[in-house]
Design a protein around this motif. Structure first.
Motif, PDB file in Angstrom:
ATOM      1  N   LEU A 175       0.829  -1.207   0.000  1.00 36.97           N
ATOM      2  CA  LEU A 175       0.000   0.000   0.000  1.00 36.97           C
ATOM      3  C   LEU A 175       0.867   1.261   0.000  1.00 36.97           C
ATOM      4  CD1 LEU A 175      -2.853  -0.937   2.517  1.00 36.97           C
ATOM      5  CD2 LEU A 175      -3.036  -0.679   0.053  1.00 36.97           C
ATOM      6  N   LEU A 176       1.902   1.268   0.833  1.00 37.86           N
ATOM      7  CA  LEU A 176       2.778   2.436   0.885  1.00 37.86           C
ATOM      8  C   LEU A 176       3.560   2.600  -0.415  1.00 37.86           C
ATOM      9  CD1 LEU A 176       4.217   2.291   4.522  1.00 37.86           C
ATOM     10  CD2 LEU A 176       2.239   3.548   3.661  1.00 37.86           C
ATOM     11  N   ALA A 177       4.052   1.497  -0.973  1.00 34.07           N
ATOM     12  CA  ALA A 177       4.827   1.575  -2.219  1.00 34.07           C
ATOM     13  C   ALA A 177       3.971   2.118  -3.359  1.00 34.07           C
ATOM     14  CB  ALA A 177       5.380   0.200  -2.569  1.00 34.07           C
ATOM     15  N   GLY A 178       2.748   1.636  -3.472  1.00 36.56           N
ATOM     16  CA  GLY A 178       1.863   2.139  -4.523  1.00 36.56           C
ATOM     17  C   GLY A 178       1.500   3.595  -4.314  1.00 36.56           C
ATOM     18  N   ALA A 179       1.281   4.003  -3.044  1.00 37.35           N
ATOM     19  CA  ALA A 179       0.903   5.393  -2.773  1.00 37.35           C
ATOM     20  C   ALA A 179       2.043   6.350  -3.097  1.00 37.35           C
ATOM     21  CB  ALA A 179       0.487   5.527  -1.312  1.00 37.35           C
ATOM     22  N   VAL A 180       3.261   6.009  -2.676  1.00 35.28           N
ATOM     23  CA  VAL A 180       4.393   6.896  -2.940  1.00 35.28           C
ATOM     24  C   VAL A 180       4.646   7.010  -4.438  1.00 35.28           C
ATOM     25  CG1 VAL A 180       6.879   7.171  -2.637  1.00 35.28           C
ATOM     26  CG2 VAL A 180       5.460   6.510  -0.692  1.00 35.28           C
TER      27      VAL A 180
END
Length: 497
Positions: A175-180
């Motif tokens: 989730l964090l990788a996709g958001a960044v």
């Protein structure tokens, strides 16, 4: 956080004249008994008589007259040269029409002819319509930045599983990788689209978004899937939907469709009961799916002008010019993530909510600073008085933003269940990160995005390598950005459109 807060200074310039045409002169009245040349009769000497040549007006005088307001307010001939080149005047045209070698020589002549003066201060606008609309629009943007967080509230129980890498809950890493990835891509994309809008070509901006938004959604999905581990497939699917939403939200925010985006997000308000009660799994899936579908449909409808018209004949802004904006998105996004992770996810929830909602007041205060600085540029007569006034405006706007951020932190802590009160160290770090974000956005708005991106990236890297150094890294970045902002913005030339 979604979309972009990239701001551009308003640009107004008078239209330039078309290449001058030869003046048509009426022949003088012929004396009695005399015929005009070209008739069957001839002069006494046998040669046809000719009218005296007419003298055309100097085209440079006409150009100077038309650009008088802009030339009078210019602080350097290069400003005039930039206007001439932006309007498409080539050196060949300038040599043919005005007898000067290039745009710089023509600009210097225009600057020497013009009288230096500033326009009178504008009359104050009615308070209710203009100012309330501006504040309301910025608060609306802050709301649409924060509402997607309700989708994470709904999907939380569906993503539960064994702890993931680094001790994070299951599914956190994809989730964090996709958001960044989405923040980086869409920040750069929104800058490119805003550049087209600044050139007055809305269809070209729509074409840029039509090409870049799907590519950004694919990039975010690919990064999230690559970061997913065994058992994190539901999180990877949610990250794919998150990337698709970020792309659609960027389109709507750049093109000024905030209200349409808010309407698309309204089904997520059904997540509010989940703060107190458990909801059935089908409802947890349906509400985010409906909002995502609505946002994508509205974005696709908004982009129809870009799809209907062919490619532009002129080249667009260079792609490299948008890279620093993406790097700023990376640095600021990582800092926000650190504010949310920290030593307690529960304590970080309120910080992320407050930072996200604060983007609305932040944008409004950026506009207030620009408007106040321009007003003082017109009214003050000395550089010292201008420096003092701009410094006071800068401190006042920054203080207003930090006050709003603190109030939103208190409100989020009270309203979000299970959120503990932030410790003094955590609250200090949050306010320092807010200072970095606001000053970075301010520098970005005035074109100094590379310095802001560098400072944010260094602070984010320091906090990633040594999480315990969070207050020190954020404080150092805030101090550097404060110095850069003051050095840049006390100069009158920085506020010229």
């Amino acid at each position: 956080m979604s979309g972009s807060l990239w701001l551009k200074p308003p640009t107004t310039s008078p239209p330039l004249p078309s290449p001058p045409r030869p003046l048509r002169q009426e022949p003088p009245p012929a004396p009695v008994g005399h015929r005009t040349p070209g008739t069957a009769s001839a002069s006494v000497s046998g040669a046809p008589s000719a009218a005296p040549p007419a003298t055309a007006a100097d085209p440079l005088d006409e150009l100077a007259l038309r650009l008088d307001a802009f030339v009078a307010a210019a602080v350097h001939p290069d400003e005039i040269a930039a206007l001439l080149e932006a309007d498409g005047m080539t050196d060949d045209h300038i040599r043919l029409a005005y007898g000067r070698n290039d745009s710089f020589a023509l600009a210097e002549d225009l600057y020497a002819r013009g009288e230096r003066r500033h326009p009178e201060p504008p009359r104050p606008e009615p308070r209710a319509p203009g100012r309330l609309a501006g504040l309301g629009g910025c608060l609306l943007r802050g709301l649409v930045f924060a509402l997607p967080g309700l989708a994470h509230l709904l999907a939380g129980p569906l993503l539960a599983g064994a702890p993931g890498p680094y001790g994070l809950p299951s599914g956190t890493l994809p989730l964090l990788a996709g958001a960044v990835t989405g923040w980086v891509w869409n920040q750069a994309l929104s800058h490119r689209a805003h550049t087209w809008l600044g050139l007055g070509d809305r269809a070209a901006a729509a074409r840029a978004l039509l090409t870049g938004a799907p590519a950004g959604a694919l990039a975010g999905t690919a990064v999230a899937v690559a970061a997913a581990r065994d058992g994190e497939l539901p999180a990877a699917l949610f990250a794919a939907g998150q990337s698709l939403y970020l792309a659609a939200a960027t389109v709507l925010l750049v093109l000024g469709r905030e209200r349409a985006l808010l309407a698309a997000l309204s089904p997520l308000l059904g997540a509010l009961p989940a703060l107190r009660w458990d909801l059935p799994d089908p409802l947890r899936v349906a509400l985010p799916a409906v909002s995502l579908t609505a946002a994508c449909l509205v974005a696709a409808r908004t982009l129809r002008p870009g799809a209907a018209r062919g490619a532009a004949g002129r080249g667009g802004p260079p792609l490299a010019a948008s890279v620093p904006y993406g790097l700023f998105g990376l640095g600021s996004g990582v800092l926000v993530l650190h504010a949310g992770l920290g030593d307690s996810l529960a304590a970080g929830t309120g910080a992320v909510i407050a930072l996200t909602l604060s983007m609305g007041p932040a944008e409004w205060l950026l506009h207030r600073f620009r408007g106040g600085s321009l007003a003082r540029l017109r009214t003050l007569t000395t550089a010292r008085a201008f420096r003092r006034a701009v410094t006071g405006t800068l401190l006042g706007c920054l203080g207003g933003y930090l006050t709003a951020l603190l109030a939103l932190t208190v409100a989020a802590t009270l309203l979000w269940p299970g959120t503990p009160w932030p410790t003094p160290d955590r609250l200090l770090t949050l306010l320092l990160i807010g200072t970095v974000l606001w000053l970075g956005l301010l520098l970005q708005a005035f074109g100094a995005v590379l310095g802001a991106a560098t400072v944010c990236l260094l602070a984010a890297a320091a906090q990633t390598l040594q999480p315990a150094a969070g207050p020190l890294a954020a404080g150092g970045a805030a101090a550097v950005l404060a110095v850069l902002s003051h050095v840049l913005l006390v100069r009158p030339t920085a506020h010229r459109a």
